[in-house]
Write a protein that holds these residues in place. Sequence first.
Motif, PDB file in Angstrom:
ATOM      1  N   UNK A  71       8.206 -17.219   9.013  1.00  7.94           N
ATOM      2  CA  UNK A  71       7.553 -15.954   8.614  1.00  7.94           C
ATOM      3  C   UNK A  71       8.040 -15.517   7.228  1.00  7.94           C
ATOM      4  N   UNK A  72       7.493 -14.388   6.771  1.00 13.55           N
ATOM      5  CA  UNK A  72       7.907 -13.824   5.487  1.00 13.55           C
ATOM      6  C   UNK A  72       9.368 -13.373   5.537  1.00 13.55           C
ATOM      7  N   UNK A  73       9.988 -13.312   4.363  1.00 12.97           N
ATOM      8  CA  UNK A  73      11.431 -13.049   4.285  1.00 12.97           C
ATOM      9  C   UNK A  73      11.752 -11.577   4.529  1.00 12.97           C
ATOM     10  N   UNK A  74      12.623 -11.351   5.506  1.00 10.80           N
ATOM     11  CA  UNK A  74      13.066  -9.967   5.783  1.00 10.80           C
ATOM     12  C   UNK A  74      13.630  -9.303   4.534  1.00 10.80           C
ATOM     13  N   UNK A  75      14.575  -9.976   3.888  1.00  7.01           N
ATOM     14  CA  UNK A  75      15.296  -9.306   2.806  1.00  7.01           C
ATOM     15  C   UNK A  75      14.461  -9.130   1.544  1.00  7.01           C
ATOM     16  N   UNK A  76      13.314  -9.810   1.470  1.00  6.14           N
ATOM     17  CA  UNK A  76      12.353  -9.521   0.402  1.00  6.14           C
ATOM     18  C   UNK A  76      11.439  -8.378   0.851  1.00  6.14           C
ATOM     19  N   UNK A  77      10.947  -8.446   2.084  1.00  7.08           N
ATOM     20  CA  UNK A  77       9.989  -7.443   2.569  1.00  7.08           C
ATOM     21  C   UNK A  77      10.589  -6.034   2.560  1.00  7.08           C
ATOM     22  N   UNK A  78      11.870  -5.921   2.946  1.00 10.18           N
ATOM     23  CA  UNK A  78      12.458  -4.572   3.034  1.00 10.18           C
ATOM     24  C   UNK A  78      12.695  -3.947   1.661  1.00 10.18           C
ATOM     25  N   UNK A  79      12.568  -4.738   0.587  1.00  9.34           N
ATOM     26  CA  UNK A  79      12.622  -4.169  -0.768  1.00  9.34           C
ATOM     27  C   UNK A  79      11.218  -3.983  -1.333  1.00  9.34           C
ATOM     28  N   UNK A  80      10.332  -4.922  -1.024  1.00  8.81           N
ATOM     29  CA  UNK A  80       8.973  -4.855  -1.583  1.00  8.81           C
ATOM     30  C   UNK A  80       8.199  -3.665  -0.990  1.00  8.81           C
ATOM     31  N   UNK A  81       8.388  -3.400   0.308  1.00 11.66           N
ATOM     32  CA  UNK A  81       7.632  -2.281   0.913  1.00 11.66           C
ATOM     33  C   UNK A  81       8.011  -0.941   0.260  1.00 11.66           C
ATOM     34  N   UNK A  82       9.291  -0.617   0.094  1.00  9.00           N
ATOM     35  CA  UNK A  82       9.596   0.621  -0.650  1.00  9.00           C
ATOM     36  C   UNK A  82       9.105   0.570  -2.098  1.00  9.00           C
ATOM     37  N   UNK A  83       9.095  -0.629  -2.700  1.00  8.25           N
ATOM     38  CA  UNK A  83       8.686  -0.742  -4.113  1.00  8.25           C
ATOM     39  C   UNK A  83       7.235  -0.324  -4.330  1.00  8.25           C
ATOM     40  N   UNK A  84       6.425  -0.362  -3.270  1.00  4.88           N
ATOM     41  CA  UNK A  84       5.018   0.057  -3.390  1.00  4.88           C
ATOM     42  C   UNK A  84       4.924   1.515  -3.853  1.00  4.88           C
ATOM     43  N   UNK A  85       5.947   2.304  -3.528  1.00  5.04           N
ATOM     44  CA  UNK A  85       5.977   3.720  -3.953  1.00  5.04           C
ATOM     45  C   UNK A  85       5.754   3.841  -5.458  1.00  5.04           C
ATOM     46  N   UNK A  86       6.230   2.844  -6.220  1.00  2.89           N
ATOM     47  CA  UNK A  86       6.167   2.918  -7.686  1.00  2.89           C
ATOM     48  C   UNK A  86       4.748   2.776  -8.234  1.00  2.89           C
ATOM     49  N   UNK A  87       3.839   2.279  -7.399  1.00  2.00           N
ATOM     50  CA  UNK A  87       2.473   2.031  -7.867  1.00  2.00           C
ATOM     51  C   UNK A  87       1.660   3.327  -7.891  1.00  2.00           C
TER      52      UNK A  87
END
Length: 433
Positions: A19-35
């Motif tokens: 599956x997709x990487x936990x430690x990438x997903x938990x940073x990318x999901x909050x990063x969406x706030x910046x958009x």
Amino acid sequence: MDKFVIRGGRRLEGEVVISGAKNAAVAILPAVILSDEPCIIENVPSISDVNICLQILEEMGADVRSVGKDAYLIDPTSINKVCVPYEYARKMRASYYFLGALLGKFNKARVSMPGGCPLGDRPIDQHLKAFSALGAEYTLSQGMIDLKADKLRGSQIFFDVVTVGATMNAMLAAVKAEGLTIIENAAKEPHIVDLANFLNSMGANIMGAGTDVIKVRGVDKLYGTTYSVIPDQIEAGTFMVAIAATKGDAIVKNIIPKHLESITKKLEKIGVNIEQYDDSMRVWVDGPLVKANIKTAPHPGFPTDMQSQIATLLTLAEGTSIITENIWEQRFRYVDELRRMGADITVNGKIALIEGTGKLMGAPVKACDLRAGAALIIAGLAASGVTEIEDIFHIERGYDCMEGKLRAMGADIEKVSVPDKPNAKSENTKAAV
Ligand code: EPZ
């Protein structure tokens, strides 16, 4: 409360899709706030840490929708709160990424200190150092971290230790800061590169991710994007070890072999056969397993997040192996549980000495953290008899349907519900890894 019941001794065969990487997903999901526009994030693992991230985004006012298997459409334009309360932060260490993302977008953030932690001391001084360098002020009071800045300005940040979390947080906060930020002694993990790629796909200007100097030139605006999270290097490594421990023969699919180099090299040394293809690997064992010495280190070194799993494999190998844990002071807590299964391991500070006994026996055991739980599953699969693993909520924080994937490979593993003991603490009150 659920537990895993494993009847060991079956070889793992067939294939497993990572599956997709936990430690990438938990940073990318909050990063969406910046958009400033909605984003679609794909290949998101179904794990409880991701669920918590999504709940936090919704709680802040974002519109979050599932759009097909493992994909979410997140519209951050309706966010109207910059606070992550204790009830969420205590469940997930990575809630600290909301600090960098909120600060980067709104020039302010209020996030509860991440809860107590079973890996030993987990300071966030380097995160705060990065935010300060960019012009933010912070206060810590009543368990909350408050950040605010009139304006974020690019700066030079030199980390005293190589830290994944602070490197990610520095990128999140710097991406819209005025001017150039230079992050030195940066971490180089694949998830650092993945976060930078995601931010760049929204219009950020980040160079050098994956090296120890990252340059971020601030931009005014970030745009919507569709982005797919990288495969989970640690989930892949865990399955590779599980196949080896059961003397199995199986294909591990949806991986980036380059991310697995340090793991692959050690496994080959131990006697595991590995054949690499573009995005998959065949892993099999047809001879004896032998001792190895392993020192954990930041990427590209051997990952601490694979230490307990490979230690379990070494209990089944011939000879004496030495493991040195250089990242987390309390990452040998699983050893007591493995001893209950017949392992011969002596721990002295950050060094573990493993006398390979060639066999393990089933026993009732308890997962004390995420990777410790994965190690116990591997032990249970290789052991004779029945292993029952309690506190599996740790495992579900980071592994996407592990028991289902293992069952499809021939393992005899089931998840069983057991009534809570009277006065037992609920899983939600326990500390996050
Ligand atoms: C990330 O934790 C991972 N978590 C951990 O994975 C992983 O073990 C760790 O990196 C190391 O690879 C996430 O990505 C969510 P660090 P993080 O900051 O970022 C010291 C798992 O099993 N340090 O790289 O919190 C710290 O004490 C989990 O998936 C400071 O001194 O780790 C440690 O010794 C568990 N000050 C070292 O740096 C700071 O401000 C590395 O920590 C920050 C860290």
